[in-house]
Design a protein around this motif. Sequence first.
Motif, mmCIF file in Angstrom:
data_model
loop_
_atom_site.group_PDB
_atom_site.id
_atom_site.type_symbol
_atom_site.label_atom_id
_atom_site.label_comp_id
_atom_site.label_asym_id
_atom_site.label_seq_id
_atom_site.Cartn_x
_atom_site.Cartn_y
_atom_site.Cartn_z
ATOM 1 N N LEU A 1 0.830 -1.206 0.000
ATOM 2 C CA LEU A 1 0.000 0.000 0.000
ATOM 3 C C LEU A 1 0.863 1.255 0.000
ATOM 4 N N ASP A 2 1.936 1.231 0.765
ATOM 5 C CA ASP A 2 2.828 2.387 0.794
ATOM 6 C C ASP A 2 3.587 2.554 -0.513
ATOM 7 N N ALA A 3 3.745 1.469 -1.273
ATOM 8 C CA ALA A 3 4.435 1.550 -2.563
ATOM 9 C C ALA A 3 3.523 2.055 -3.676
ATOM 10 N N GLY A 4 2.224 2.200 -3.377
ATOM 11 C CA GLY A 4 1.333 2.774 -4.368
ATOM 12 C C GLY A 4 0.108 1.963 -4.716
ATOM 13 N N ALA A 5 -0.083 0.802 -4.088
ATOM 14 C CA ALA A 5 -1.278 0.008 -4.378
ATOM 15 C C ALA A 5 -2.524 0.706 -3.849
ATOM 16 N N ASP A 6 -3.636 0.539 -4.552
ATOM 17 C CA ASP A 6 -4.907 1.089 -4.110
ATOM 18 C C ASP A 6 -5.686 0.109 -3.251
ATOM 19 N N ASP A 7 -5.379 -1.174 -3.382
ATOM 20 C CA ASP A 7 -6.049 -2.202 -2.588
ATOM 21 C C ASP A 7 -5.167 -3.439 -2.586
ATOM 22 N N TYR A 8 -5.452 -4.359 -1.663
ATOM 23 C CA TYR A 8 -4.633 -5.567 -1.485
ATOM 24 C C TYR A 8 -5.583 -6.716 -1.215
ATOM 25 N N VAL A 9 -5.567 -7.721 -2.086
ATOM 26 C CA VAL A 9 -6.456 -8.870 -1.968
ATOM 27 C C VAL A 9 -5.598 -10.122 -1.799
ATOM 28 N N THR A 10 -5.857 -10.900 -0.746
ATOM 29 C CA THR A 10 -5.068 -12.096 -0.495
ATOM 30 C C THR A 10 -5.689 -13.308 -1.185
ATOM 31 N N LYS A 11 -4.820 -14.171 -1.679
ATOM 32 C CA LYS A 11 -5.242 -15.422 -2.301
ATOM 33 C C LYS A 11 -5.390 -16.502 -1.219
ATOM 34 N N PRO A 12 -6.347 -17.415 -1.360
ATOM 35 C CA PRO A 12 -7.394 -17.450 -2.391
ATOM 36 C C PRO A 12 -8.475 -16.416 -2.097
ATOM 37 N N PHE A 13 -9.123 -15.929 -3.119
ATOM 38 C CA PHE A 13 -10.161 -14.915 -2.950
ATOM 39 C C PHE A 13 -11.404 -15.339 -3.723
ATOM 40 N N HIS A 14 -12.535 -14.765 -3.343
ATOM 41 C CA HIS A 14 -13.769 -15.021 -4.069
ATOM 42 C C HIS A 14 -13.837 -14.033 -5.237
ATOM 43 N N PRO A 15 -14.075 -14.500 -6.444
ATOM 44 C CA PRO A 15 -14.097 -13.581 -7.594
ATOM 45 C C PRO A 15 -15.044 -12.399 -7.414
ATOM 46 N N ASP A 16 -16.214 -12.635 -6.804
ATOM 47 C CA ASP A 16 -17.172 -11.530 -6.650
ATOM 48 C C ASP A 16 -16.600 -10.421 -5.765
ATOM 49 N N GLU A 17 -15.826 -10.804 -4.744
ATOM 50 C CA GLU A 17 -15.203 -9.778 -3.888
ATOM 51 C C GLU A 17 -14.177 -8.985 -4.687
ATOM 52 N N LEU A 18 -13.357 -9.678 -5.466
ATOM 53 C CA LEU A 18 -12.353 -8.982 -6.272
ATOM 54 C C LEU A 18 -13.009 -8.013 -7.245
ATOM 55 N N PHE A 19 -14.072 -8.437 -7.911
ATOM 56 C CA PHE A 19 -14.710 -7.571 -8.895
ATOM 57 C C PHE A 19 -15.419 -6.394 -8.226
ATOM 58 N N ALA A 20 -15.917 -6.603 -7.001
ATOM 59 C CA ALA A 20 -16.507 -5.486 -6.256
ATOM 60 C C ALA A 20 -15.433 -4.455 -5.926
ATOM 61 N N ARG A 21 -14.268 -4.920 -5.549
ATOM 62 C CA ARG A 21 -13.165 -3.988 -5.250
ATOM 63 C C ARG A 21 -12.696 -3.278 -6.516
ATOM 64 N N LEU A 22 -12.689 -3.997 -7.620
ATOM 65 C CA LEU A 22 -12.316 -3.371 -8.886
ATOM 66 C C LEU A 22 -13.299 -2.266 -9.251
ATOM 67 N N ARG A 23 -14.586 -2.537 -9.107
ATOM 68 C CA ARG A 23 -15.579 -1.496 -9.387
ATOM 69 C C ARG A 23 -15.384 -0.290 -8.476
ATOM 70 N N ALA A 24 -15.033 -0.554 -7.216
ATOM 71 C CA ALA A 24 -14.853 0.539 -6.251
ATOM 72 C C ALA A 24 -13.686 1.441 -6.644
ATOM 73 N N VAL A 25 -12.538 0.855 -7.017
ATOM 74 C CA VAL A 25 -11.388 1.704 -7.353
ATOM 75 C C VAL A 25 -11.601 2.427 -8.674
ATOM 76 N N LEU A 26 -12.410 1.845 -9.563
ATOM 77 C CA LEU A 26 -12.692 2.525 -10.828
ATOM 78 C C LEU A 26 -13.680 3.673 -10.671
ATOM 79 N N ARG A 27 -14.317 3.755 -9.488
ATOM 80 C CA ARG A 27 -15.236 4.867 -9.233
ATOM 81 C C ARG A 27 -14.541 6.034 -8.541
ATOM 82 N N ARG A 28 -13.237 6.090 -8.581
ATOM 83 C CA ARG A 28 -12.529 7.196 -7.932
ATOM 84 C C ARG A 28 -13.069 8.533 -8.418
#
Length: 224
Positions: free
Chosen positions: A91-118
């Motif tokens: 995060l300090d290096a510039g990431a907007d979010d951090y998702v740990t594996k394994p992850f649920h695809p729906d959670e990842l896509f929800a986070r993607l939608r969130a960062v694209l709504r900046r």
Amino acid sequence: MSSVLLVDDDPLLLRTLRINLSARHYTVLTAHSGQEALATAEHEHPDAVLLDLGLPDLGGVDVLQRLRACLDAPIIVLSGRTEPEEMIRALDAGADDYVTKPFHPDELFARLRAVLRRPPRLVREHNPRIGEYEIDTEAATATGPAGNVRLTPTEWKILTLLLANPGHLVPGRQILREVWGPTAEKQRNYLRVYLAGLRRKLEPDPAHPRHLITEAGMGYRYEP
């Protein structure tokens, strides 16, 4: 239609994410290595990046920093590393979010939608000031009589949110969600630590801040 760059050396995960993103009407770019990711980002300018840190040729954090230097787009890190130190480092290096594996695809896509709504960047006639420092969020500089003071990428994200709403309360949960993602909404200690650091660097009297104000139990406010 938003374009997403997938960076991962796992062919199965890359294929799965590509299929799911295409089904959601994203334009999908892929890269299997750090060098390929950097070249693709430079030529294609994706709207977002999903970046695995375990790449075969370059260190993941190095790739993250180089992407951030050349690309003004949200970057979500995908990693099997669950240690808090690794998350903070990314995060300090510039990431907007951090998702740990394994992850649920729906959670990842929800986070993607969130960062694209900046929210869009605001155009200012004059740069805001905090004490003796003039803040230029476009250039990511805080300039005072003795020169520039260095802020981390996470500090810049928090400060930019506050400066975009002068005189208005920004709820703590909103800051946590936009800077660290929806799962961080209860981590109020993150904000206390980072606001204390911002005040030490920018406020004339950090113990009695005039510009970066805490609204107890609610959030924070930038006072011009």
